[in-house]
Design a protein around this motif. Structure first.
Motif, short mmCIF file in Angstrom:
data_model
loop_
_atom_site.label_atom_id
_atom_site.label_comp_id
_atom_site.label_asym_id
_atom_site.label_seq_id
_atom_site.Cartn_x
_atom_site.Cartn_y
_atom_site.Cartn_z
N LEU A 99 36.13 35.65 15.10
CA LEU A 99 35.80 35.96 16.48
C LEU A 99 35.15 34.77 17.17
O LEU A 99 34.17 34.20 16.67
CB LEU A 99 34.88 37.18 16.54
N ALA A 100 35.67 34.43 18.32
CA ALA A 100 35.18 33.29 19.10
C ALA A 100 34.15 33.73 20.14
O ALA A 100 34.32 34.76 20.79
CB ALA A 100 36.36 32.61 19.80
N ASP A 101 33.12 32.93 20.26
CA ASP A 101 32.05 33.12 21.25
C ASP A 101 32.00 31.83 22.09
O ASP A 101 31.05 31.06 22.01
CB ASP A 101 30.73 33.35 20.49
N PRO A 102 33.06 31.58 22.89
CA PRO A 102 33.23 30.26 23.51
C PRO A 102 32.09 29.80 24.41
O PRO A 102 31.82 28.61 24.48
CB PRO A 102 34.54 30.38 24.28
N ALA A 103 31.42 30.69 25.09
CA ALA A 103 30.31 30.30 25.97
C ALA A 103 28.95 30.61 25.35
O ALA A 103 27.94 30.57 26.04
CB ALA A 103 30.46 31.01 27.33
N ALA A 104 28.93 30.95 24.07
CA ALA A 104 27.70 31.26 23.32
C ALA A 104 26.96 32.48 23.90
O ALA A 104 25.77 32.63 23.68
CB ALA A 104 26.77 30.05 23.25
N LYS A 105 27.68 33.37 24.58
CA LYS A 105 27.02 34.54 25.17
C LYS A 105 26.44 35.47 24.10
O LYS A 105 25.34 36.00 24.26
CB LYS A 105 27.98 35.29 26.09
N PHE A 106 27.17 35.68 23.02
CA PHE A 106 26.68 36.53 21.95
C PHE A 106 25.49 35.87 21.26
O PHE A 106 24.46 36.49 21.04
CB PHE A 106 27.81 36.83 20.95
N ALA A 107 25.63 34.59 20.90
CA ALA A 107 24.53 33.86 20.26
C ALA A 107 23.28 33.87 21.13
O ALA A 107 22.16 34.07 20.63
CB ALA A 107 24.96 32.43 19.94
N LYS A 108 23.45 33.71 22.43
CA LYS A 108 22.31 33.73 23.35
C LYS A 108 21.70 35.13 23.43
O LYS A 108 20.48 35.28 23.47
CB LYS A 108 22.73 33.26 24.75
N ALA A 109 22.55 36.16 23.46
CA ALA A 109 22.04 37.54 23.51
C ALA A 109 21.23 37.89 22.26
O ALA A 109 20.30 38.70 22.32
CB ALA A 109 23.19 38.53 23.70
N LEU A 110 21.59 37.28 21.13
CA LEU A 110 20.84 37.49 19.88
C LEU A 110 19.61 36.59 19.80
O LEU A 110 18.77 36.77 18.94
CB LEU A 110 21.73 37.18 18.67
N ASP A 111 19.53 35.62 20.71
CA ASP A 111 18.53 34.55 20.68
C ASP A 111 18.61 33.80 19.35
O ASP A 111 17.61 33.53 18.70
CB ASP A 111 17.11 35.08 20.93
N LEU A 112 19.85 33.49 18.98
CA LEU A 112 20.12 32.74 17.75
C LEU A 112 20.93 31.49 18.07
O LEU A 112 21.99 31.24 17.51
CB LEU A 112 20.88 33.61 16.74
N THR A 113 20.42 30.70 19.01
CA THR A 113 21.12 29.46 19.37
C THR A 113 20.33 28.26 18.85
O THR A 113 19.13 28.33 18.62
CB THR A 113 21.31 29.32 20.89
N VAL A 114 21.07 27.19 18.69
CA VAL A 114 20.49 25.91 18.31
C VAL A 114 21.24 24.85 19.11
O VAL A 114 22.45 24.97 19.31
CB VAL A 114 20.59 25.68 16.78
N ASP A 115 20.51 23.86 19.60
CA ASP A 115 21.14 22.79 20.37
C ASP A 115 21.53 21.67 19.43
O ASP A 115 20.67 21.03 18.82
CB ASP A 115 20.20 22.29 21.46
N LEU A 116 22.82 21.46 19.29
CA LEU A 116 23.36 20.43 18.40
C LEU A 116 24.27 19.51 19.21
O LEU A 116 25.49 19.66 19.22
CB LEU A 116 24.14 21.07 17.25
N PRO A 117 23.68 18.53 19.93
CA PRO A 117 24.49 17.65 20.79
C PRO A 117 25.70 17.03 20.10
O PRO A 117 26.78 16.97 20.71
CB PRO A 117 23.48 16.59 21.25
N PRO A 118 25.60 16.62 18.83
CA PRO A 118 26.79 16.02 18.20
C PRO A 118 27.96 17.01 18.05
O PRO A 118 29.10 16.59 17.91
CB PRO A 118 26.30 15.56 16.82
N LEU A 119 27.65 18.32 18.08
CA LEU A 119 28.71 19.33 17.98
C LEU A 119 29.07 19.91 19.35
O LEU A 119 29.75 20.92 19.43
CB LEU A 119 28.28 20.47 17.04
N GLY A 120 28.58 19.32 20.41
CA GLY A 120 28.92 19.78 21.74
C GLY A 120 27.81 20.51 22.46
O GLY A 120 28.02 21.01 23.56
N GLY A 121 26.64 20.62 21.86
CA GLY A 121 25.52 21.28 22.54
C GLY A 121 25.12 22.58 21.89
O GLY A 121 24.92 22.64 20.68
#
Length: 158
Positions: A99-121
């Motif tokens: 399953l794709a989360d192209p805009a990180a909406k699911f990851a953001k809703a879970l508050d499980l994001t990490v900023d990885l600039p080398p991987l695109g942010g």
């Protein structure tokens, strides 16, 4: 916003399977089922491709049987075409839904994001969870967000 925790309801968010036309509401996916969802920082990245995804594919039937899981889903901040190709390359069909989360909406809703600039942010932290009838029953989040310890398929031994 606070990180999702055991006892919380899974948020409603649109993910995509195979193409942008095939929308999957993750809350509906977990409704009236027991689902194991794991998140990875990116398709085709070394840890995800060598360890994380292959472990869940290899142990899919065992996990479904011993944990009473109806489905296993892999989620990543990638487009659905990339997730589909990655799943096909690893033989995920019938074992792990990609399953794709192209805009990180699911990851953001879970508050499980990490900023990885080398991987695109913004990417998903590496995690795994069991969701039953829409409620998070177990949750494992890698302490550094990207490591390979508590979120692996081997962690689910019963």
């Amino acid at each position: 916003m606070s990180q999702i925790k055991v006892g919380d309801k899974l948020p409603s968010a649109e993910l995509f399977e195979d193409s942008p036309a095939n929308k999957i509401n993750v809350a509906e996916l977990a409704s009236n089922k027991k689902v194991l969802i794991f998140g990875v920082p990116g398709a085709y990245t070394p840890g995800c491709s060598k360890t994380h995804l292959p472990g869940y594919i290899e142990k899919a039937e065992e996990l479904k049987k011993c944990l009473g899981i109806d489905e296993i889903a892999c989620v990543s901040v990638n487009d659905p075409f990339v997730m589909s190709a990655w799943g096909k390359e690893h033989g995920a069909g019938g074992k792990v839904r990609m399953l794709a989360d192209p805009a990180a909406k699911f990851a953001k809703a879970l508050d499980l994001t990490v900023d990885l600039p080398p991987l695109g942010g913004v990417r998903s932290k590496r995690f795994s969870m069991i969701v039953e009838n829409g409620e998070v029953k177990e949750l494992n989040v890698e302490p550094d967000g990207t490591g390979l310890s508590c979120s692996l398929a081997d962690r689910w031994k019963k």
